[in-house]
Design a protein around this motif. Structure first.
Motif, PDB file in Angstrom:
ATOM      1  N   VAL A  22      35.971  59.322  40.178  1.00  0.00           N
ATOM      2  CA  VAL A  22      36.772  58.282  39.535  1.00  0.00           C
ATOM      3  C   VAL A  22      37.726  57.698  40.574  1.00  0.00           C
ATOM      4  CG1 VAL A  22      38.452  57.801  37.729  1.00  0.00           C
ATOM      5  CG2 VAL A  22      36.594  59.394  37.296  1.00  0.00           C
ATOM      6  N   ARG A  23      37.797  56.383  40.652  1.00  0.00           N
ATOM      7  CA  ARG A  23      38.572  55.739  41.706  1.00  0.00           C
ATOM      8  C   ARG A  23      39.345  54.548  41.142  1.00  0.00           C
ATOM      9  NH1 ARG A  23      33.244  54.677  41.992  1.00  0.00           N
ATOM     10  NH2 ARG A  23      32.589  52.486  41.941  1.00  0.00           N
ATOM     11  N   GLU A  24      40.312  54.086  41.935  1.00  0.00           N
ATOM     12  CA  GLU A  24      41.106  52.918  41.566  1.00  0.00           C
ATOM     13  C   GLU A  24      40.340  51.637  41.920  1.00  0.00           C
ATOM     14  OE1 GLU A  24      44.993  53.062  43.304  1.00  0.00           O
ATOM     15  OE2 GLU A  24      45.138  55.240  43.074  1.00  0.00           O
ATOM     16  N   PRO A  25      40.606  50.578  41.174  1.00  0.00           N
ATOM     17  CA  PRO A  25      41.431  50.503  39.958  1.00  0.00           C
ATOM     18  C   PRO A  25      40.719  51.140  38.771  1.00  0.00           C
ATOM     19  CG  PRO A  25      40.379  48.392  40.405  1.00  0.00           C
ATOM     20  CD  PRO A  25      40.019  49.272  41.535  1.00  0.00           C
ATOM     21  N   TYR A  26      41.472  51.880  37.977  1.00  0.00           N
ATOM     22  CA  TYR A  26      40.903  52.572  36.834  1.00  0.00           C
ATOM     23  C   TYR A  26      40.530  51.560  35.749  1.00  0.00           C
ATOM     24  CZ  TYR A  26      43.057  56.604  39.103  1.00  0.00           C
ATOM     25  OH  TYR A  26      43.421  57.572  40.022  1.00  0.00           O
ATOM     26  N   GLN A  27      39.272  51.633  35.296  1.00  0.00           N
ATOM     27  CA  GLN A  27      38.769  50.723  34.266  1.00  0.00           C
ATOM     28  C   GLN A  27      38.895  51.408  32.898  1.00  0.00           C
ATOM     29  OE1 GLN A  27      35.248  48.188  35.625  1.00  0.00           O
ATOM     30  NE2 GLN A  27      34.883  50.095  36.722  1.00  0.00           N
ATOM     31  N   ILE A  28      39.733  50.861  32.058  1.00  0.00           N
ATOM     32  CA  ILE A  28      40.048  51.468  30.767  1.00  0.00           C
ATOM     33  C   ILE A  28      39.454  50.613  29.663  1.00  0.00           C
ATOM     34  CG2 ILE A  28      41.902  52.291  29.267  1.00  0.00           C
ATOM     35  CD1 ILE A  28      43.657  52.482  31.783  1.00  0.00           C
ATOM     36  N   LEU A  53      49.812  55.988  34.977  1.00  0.00           N
ATOM     37  CA  LEU A  53      48.742  56.538  35.805  1.00  0.00           C
ATOM     38  C   LEU A  53      49.042  56.447  37.302  1.00  0.00           C
ATOM     39  CD1 LEU A  53      45.642  55.105  33.887  1.00  0.00           C
ATOM     40  CD2 LEU A  53      46.649  57.386  33.714  1.00  0.00           C
ATOM     41  N   MET A  54      50.133  55.762  37.655  1.00  0.00           N
ATOM     42  CA  MET A  54      50.560  55.632  39.057  1.00  0.00           C
ATOM     43  C   MET A  54      49.451  55.032  39.921  1.00  0.00           C
ATOM     44  SD  MET A  54      52.558  59.271  39.393  1.00  0.00           S
ATOM     45  CE  MET A  54      51.256  60.070  38.441  1.00  0.00           C
ATOM     46  N   ALA A  55      48.793  54.028  39.375  1.00  0.00           N
ATOM     47  CA  ALA A  55      47.697  53.379  40.089  1.00  0.00           C
ATOM     48  C   ALA A  55      47.393  52.051  39.411  1.00  0.00           C
ATOM     49  CB  ALA A  55      46.451  54.264  40.097  1.00  0.00           C
ATOM     50  N   GLU A  56      46.613  51.234  40.091  1.00  0.00           N
ATOM     51  CA  GLU A  56      46.200  49.957  39.522  1.00  0.00           C
ATOM     52  C   GLU A  56      45.164  50.187  38.427  1.00  0.00           C
ATOM     53  OE1 GLU A  56      44.160  45.731  40.988  1.00  0.00           O
ATOM     54  OE2 GLU A  56      44.589  47.349  42.423  1.00  0.00           O
ATOM     55  N   THR A  57      45.277  49.438  37.348  1.00  0.00           N
ATOM     56  CA  THR A  57      44.367  49.588  36.206  1.00  0.00           C
ATOM     57  C   THR A  57      43.775  48.240  35.826  1.00  0.00           C
ATOM     58  OG1 THR A  57      46.168  49.309  34.609  1.00  0.00           O
ATOM     59  CG2 THR A  57      45.652  51.568  35.312  1.00  0.00           C
ATOM     60  N   GLN A  58      42.646  48.295  35.144  1.00  0.00           N
ATOM     61  CA  GLN A  58      41.980  47.120  34.592  1.00  0.00           C
ATOM     62  C   GLN A  58      41.722  47.374  33.117  1.00  0.00           C
ATOM     63  OE1 GLN A  58      38.443  46.350  36.886  1.00  0.00           O
ATOM     64  NE2 GLN A  58      39.556  45.497  38.619  1.00  0.00           N
ATOM     65  N   LEU A  59      42.305  46.541  32.261  1.00  0.00           N
ATOM     66  CA  LEU A  59      42.088  46.657  30.826  1.00  0.00           C
ATOM     67  C   LEU A  59      40.776  45.955  30.480  1.00  0.00           C
ATOM     68  CD1 LEU A  59      45.682  45.953  29.461  1.00  0.00           C
ATOM     69  CD2 LEU A  59      44.632  48.127  30.101  1.00  0.00           C
ATOM     70  N   CYS A  60      39.853  46.674  29.856  1.00  0.00           N
ATOM     71  CA  CYS A  60      38.518  46.150  29.568  1.00  0.00           C
ATOM     72  C   CYS A  60      38.181  46.343  28.095  1.00  0.00           C
ATOM     73  CB  CYS A  60      37.452  46.853  30.417  1.00  0.00           C
ATOM     74  SG  CYS A  60      37.858  46.968  32.169  1.00  0.00           S
ATOM     75  N   THR A  61      37.230  45.595  27.634  1.00  0.00           N
ATOM     76  CA  THR A  61      36.671  45.763  26.297  1.00  0.00           C
ATOM     77  C   THR A  61      35.258  45.195  26.306  1.00  0.00           C
ATOM     78  OG1 THR A  61      37.104  45.434  23.936  1.00  0.00           O
ATOM     79  CG2 THR A  61      37.494  43.562  25.387  1.00  0.00           C
ATOM     80  N   THR A  62      34.634  45.136  25.143  1.00  0.00           N
ATOM     81  CA  THR A  62      33.264  44.626  25.049  1.00  0.00           C
ATOM     82  C   THR A  62      33.192  43.543  23.967  1.00  0.00           C
ATOM     83  OG1 THR A  62      32.593  46.279  23.412  1.00  0.00           O
ATOM     84  CG2 THR A  62      32.340  46.857  25.740  1.00  0.00           C
ATOM     85  N   ARG A  63      32.078  42.835  23.951  1.00  0.00           N
ATOM     86  CA  ARG A  63      31.876  41.789  22.940  1.00  0.00           C
ATOM     87  C   ARG A  63      31.792  42.380  21.534  1.00  0.00           C
ATOM     88  NH1 ARG A  63      28.598  40.067  27.235  1.00  0.00           N
ATOM     89  NH2 ARG A  63      29.229  38.055  28.127  1.00  0.00           N
ATOM     90  N   CYS A  64      31.237  43.585  21.442  1.00  0.00           N
ATOM     91  CA  CYS A  64      31.127  44.212  20.119  1.00  0.00           C
ATOM     92  C   CYS A  64      32.500  44.526  19.540  1.00  0.00           C
ATOM     93  CB  CYS A  64      30.283  45.485  20.221  1.00  0.00           C
ATOM     94  SG  CYS A  64      28.558  45.197  20.653  1.00  0.00           S
ATOM     95  N   VAL A  65      33.430  44.962  20.384  1.00  0.00           N
ATOM     96  CA  VAL A  65      34.788  45.240  19.913  1.00  0.00           C
ATOM     97  C   VAL A  65      35.456  43.952  19.435  1.00  0.00           C
ATOM     98  CG1 VAL A  65      37.077  46.032  20.613  1.00  0.00           C
ATOM     99  CG2 VAL A  65      35.050  47.278  21.365  1.00  0.00           C
ATOM    100  N   LEU A  66      35.297  42.872  20.184  1.00  0.00           N
ATOM    101  CA  LEU A  66      35.877  41.585  19.788  1.00  0.00           C
ATOM    102  C   LEU A  66      35.249  41.083  18.486  1.00  0.00           C
ATOM    103  CD1 LEU A  66      36.027  39.847  23.285  1.00  0.00           C
ATOM    104  CD2 LEU A  66      37.927  40.836  21.999  1.00  0.00           C
TER     105      LEU A  66
END
Length: 248
Positions: A22-28, A53-66
């Motif tokens: 697992v590496r940065e940026p963390y995909q959540i 998390l003391m690191a760069e993150t990326q907030l993600c989702t999917t089309r199904c969630v939307l």
């Protein structure tokens, strides 16, 4: 934010980083329940997640969630606005959308190769995620974000890898990368570049009918000379035989 929570998060992140790559940026990956809990707790995810998390993150989702949030109506309108600001990751449900929990579960299949975090308040989804090794799980409790400790399934998988019984996905990727660098395994892109041999048709010149050579009916000069010589020889032989008979 308490220092002890950050220490636990740092410890858990180190575990996933060392054993699963697992590496940065963390995909959540966020679902609708997590967005709704963040809205109720007045949590600024874009600010608090990187700090926690003391690191760069990326907030993600999917089309199904939307799609699911749209069908639920005005009650989850605020959660839908939060999800719409996230990066949309491609899922395999282009034509027929599924539930958000089912979609997120499909995104972490086959060893979670993209190293996604799953953020959800759905207990049923959380239990299924814990059965898959190498997937960090996040949730909100008492208006605070929490990174769950590695599940028993994940710890058992790491122990099996250390004992040599299994090979982790991260190790498989590093092995294939080393083989490609040393030329032992050809890169799939190079295989595509290889041109297939075209099946060539017959030579058009070979299909033409052969022309028959005209036969010469006239005798050649050499044949005439040979015939003349033969005639002369016959006459001289007759003369010689006649003289021999006369002498005798």
């Amino acid at each position: 934010m308490k220092i002890t929570r950050q220490k636990h998060a740092k410890k858990h992140l180190g575990f996933f980083r060392n054993n699963f790559g697992v590496r940065e940026p963390y995909q959540i990956l966020l679902d609708g329940t997590f967005c709704q809990a963040a809205l109720r707790g007045r949590i600024q995810l874009r600010e608090q997640l990187p700090r926690y998390l003391m690191a760069e993150t990326q907030l993600c989702t999917t089309r199904c969630v939307l799609k699911e949030l749209e069908t639920l109506g005005q009650e989850l309108y605020g959660a839908k606005l939060i999800a719409q600001k996230c990066q949309v990751r491609n899922c395999s449900h282009f034509k027929n959308a599924v539930s958000g929990s089912e979609c997120l579960l499909s995104m972490v299949e086959e060893g979670n190769p993209h190293h996604y975090f799953v953020a959800s308040q759905d207990q049923n989804l959380s239990m299924k995620v814990k059965k898959r090794p190498g997937v960090p799980l996040m949730f909100i409790i008492q208006n605070t974000i929490v990174l769950d400790k590695p599940s028993p399934k994940t710890i058992a998988f790491v122990k099996a890898v250390e004992s040599g019984q299994l090979v982790s996905v991260h190790e498989k990727q590093s092995i294939t990368q080393l083989k490609e660098e040393q030329g032992l395994v050809k890169n799939p892109e190079q295989r595509r570049r290889k041109k297939r041999k075209k099946i060539s048709g017959p030579n058009p010149l070979s299909c033409l009918k052969k022309k028959k050579k005209p036969q010469d009916t006239k005798p050649s000069c050499s044949e005439k000379k040979r015939k003349r010589k033969r005639i002369r020889n016959r006459s001289t032989s007759k003369v010689l035989s006649g003289t021999e008979n006369a002498e005798g």
